[in-house]
Design an enzyme around this catalytic site. Structure first.
Site, mmCIF file in Angstrom:
data_model
loop_
_atom_site.group_PDB
_atom_site.id
_atom_site.type_symbol
_atom_site.label_atom_id
_atom_site.label_comp_id
_atom_site.label_asym_id
_atom_site.label_seq_id
_atom_site.Cartn_x
_atom_site.Cartn_y
_atom_site.Cartn_z
ATOM 1 N N GLY A 12 0.813 -1.215 0.000
ATOM 2 C CA GLY A 12 0.000 0.000 0.000
ATOM 3 C C GLY A 12 0.848 1.267 0.000
ATOM 4 O O GLY A 12 2.074 1.212 -0.104
ATOM 5 N N GLN A 13 0.166 2.408 0.125
ATOM 6 C CA GLN A 13 0.853 3.705 0.025
ATOM 7 C C GLN A 13 1.977 3.817 1.053
ATOM 8 O O GLN A 13 3.105 4.178 0.718
ATOM 9 C CB GLN A 13 -0.150 4.857 0.228
ATOM 10 C CG GLN A 13 0.466 6.239 0.006
ATOM 11 C CD GLN A 13 -0.343 7.375 0.622
ATOM 12 O OE1 GLN A 13 -1.247 7.146 1.434
ATOM 13 N NE2 GLN A 13 -0.024 8.596 0.247
ATOM 14 N N ASP A 59 -3.381 -12.980 4.563
ATOM 15 C CA ASP A 59 -4.700 -12.422 4.827
ATOM 16 C C ASP A 59 -4.789 -12.204 6.336
ATOM 17 O O ASP A 59 -4.854 -13.165 7.106
ATOM 18 C CB ASP A 59 -5.768 -13.413 4.346
ATOM 19 C CG ASP A 59 -7.179 -12.934 4.637
ATOM 20 O OD1 ASP A 59 -7.337 -11.939 5.384
ATOM 21 O OD2 ASP A 59 -8.133 -13.569 4.143
ATOM 22 N N TYR A 110 -14.983 3.884 9.426
ATOM 23 C CA TYR A 110 -13.516 3.932 9.478
ATOM 24 C C TYR A 110 -13.070 4.488 10.836
ATOM 25 O O TYR A 110 -12.220 3.911 11.523
ATOM 26 C CB TYR A 110 -13.030 4.832 8.346
ATOM 27 C CG TYR A 110 -11.532 5.054 8.285
ATOM 28 C CD1 TYR A 110 -10.674 4.033 7.915
ATOM 29 C CD2 TYR A 110 -10.986 6.315 8.564
ATOM 30 C CE1 TYR A 110 -9.302 4.261 7.824
ATOM 31 C CE2 TYR A 110 -9.622 6.535 8.469
ATOM 32 C CZ TYR A 110 -8.782 5.506 8.096
ATOM 33 O OH TYR A 110 -7.431 5.728 8.009
ATOM 34 N N LYS A 158 -10.938 2.824 13.881
ATOM 35 C CA LYS A 158 -9.671 3.410 14.351
ATOM 36 C C LYS A 158 -9.727 3.675 15.855
ATOM 37 O O LYS A 158 -8.779 3.393 16.577
ATOM 38 C CB LYS A 158 -9.341 4.689 13.576
ATOM 39 C CG LYS A 158 -8.933 4.431 12.123
ATOM 40 C CD LYS A 158 -7.680 3.571 12.035
ATOM 41 C CE LYS A 158 -7.244 3.285 10.629
ATOM 42 N NZ LYS A 158 -6.109 2.355 10.530
HETATM 43 C C1 AKB Z 1 -8.148 8.647 4.746
HETATM 44 O O1 AKB Z 1 -8.366 9.697 4.124
HETATM 45 O O2 AKB Z 1 -8.976 7.754 4.919
HETATM 46 C C2 AKB Z 1 -6.791 8.488 5.384
HETATM 47 C C3 AKB Z 1 -6.783 8.998 6.794
HETATM 48 C C4 AKB Z 1 -6.654 10.435 7.059
HETATM 49 O O3 AKB Z 1 -6.904 8.237 7.697
HETATM 50 N N1 AKB Z 1 -5.797 9.147 4.605
#
Ligand code: AKB
Length: 317
Positions: free
Chosen positions: A14-15, A54, A143, A147
């Site tokens: 990934g990035q 995975d 998301y 987190k």
């Molecule tokens: C996103 O935009 O989802 C990520 C982040 C700020 O966690 N780059």
């Protein structure tokens, strides 16, 4: 880092992973870093230890950690914010299921774990300017929920089982080697390619959307410095606010125009990504990271922009 065990990087293609892996190899030695991803590396991607992994499969993680005598894991495998809103069930499974299993294996094999949290772990009721290290966190995106839960789970595994789980709340990461995918801050990478190729970019966030950002070399330094920091100085250990700059799309466009005067930007806000960005902080207070383990960024918007333009131009030639 001890002198024997190896380091595992998940989400290595990934990035962030694609730049962290070479940086770790340069620091600790080529044969001490195991790159792992659910994708296979593209042909000719270079040598080095690679495992197809995975992270939602406990047995696969146990096998890799055991075989390579892993002592530190940088657990980067995750679904980013915008993609997560599109596929919340997948995001929960990958982000939460993956981290939970990684922490379980870390408990069993006594590994240290790096967990990248995000500015997404905050929500609309968090103070948006100079967001404190310790403050209200009620994220409204899946998301952000993964987190924040990840931050709490890392703390739990440290206090309950002694797992050395550390982490940063990363802002948008800007880089030129590997594109990000599915994030809300991705515009700050796309804009450079479009500026160089077409002198024009249509931004999916409004002109005045202010968010924290960081250039990749600073992000890599931050992750490695935190994992190397003496635990004695760490009051928080996990979920440190870190930032390097905070800007809006229109400010970034103005910075690019210093080098490409005819660059034009217009705006077509995507409702999903705009709503996500509107729920995030505009600038973080990262004084805890500065105080506890000496964090200082090297790149501001001007230095980052000129380096991005130079590197992307060279890459596209
Ligand atoms: C996103 O935009 O989802 C990520 C982040 C700020 O966690 N780059």
């Amino acid at each position: 880092m001890g002198s024997q065990g190896r380091i595992l990087v998940t989400g290595a293609l990934g990035q962030i992973g694609s730049e962290l892996v070479p940086a770790l190899k340069a620091r600790y030695g080529e044969d001490r870093v195991v790159a792992a991803d659910i994708r296979m590396p593209p042909a000719g991607a270079g040598d080095g230890l690679f495992e197809h992994l995975d992270c939602t499969q406990l047995r696969q993680i146990q096998d890799v950690v055991h075989r390579y005598r892993i002592e530190t894991v940088y657990h980067l495998a995750a679904v980013l914010s915008a993609l997560a809103e599109d596929r919340p069930q997948v995001a929960w499974n990958v982000n939460m299921g993956g981290l939970y299993r990684m922490l379980e294996v870390a408990r069993q094999y006594r590994c240290a774990v790096f967990f990248p949290s995000s500015i997404g772990a905050f929500g609309p009721t968090t103070p948006r300017e100079q967001t404190p290290q310790d403050t209200i966190q009620r994220p409204t995106t899946i998301y952000g929920i993964t987190k924040l839960t990840g931050e709490l789970l890392c703390d739990y595994y440290f206090h309950r089982f002694g797992v050395d789980a550390r982490g940063l709340r990363l802002p948008g990461i800007i880089s030129y080697r590997t594109p990000p995918g599915g994030g809300t801050t991705d515009y700050a990478v796309e804009i450079f390619y479009q500026a160089i190729r077409y002198r024009h970019y249509t931004c999916f966030l409004r002109a005045d959307t202010r968010l924290d950002m960081m250039y990749m070399p600073d992000a890599i330094r931050a992750m490695m410095a935190l994992m190397e920091a003496d635990a004695v100085g760490l009051k928080h250990r996990n979920a440190f606010n870190v930032t390097a700059m905070s800007f809006t799309p229109s400010e970034l466009a103005a910075e690019i125009r210093k080098t490409i005067p005819d660059f034009a930007i217009d705006y077509d806000a995507d409702p999903v990504r705009q709503a996500i960005a509107d729920s995030w902080p505009q600038s973080l207070d990262d004084s805890a990271a500065r105080l506890e383990w000496g964090w200082t960024p090297h790149f501001d918007i001007t230095r980052m922009t000129s380096d991005m333009l130079e590197k992307i131009r060279a890459k596209l030639q």
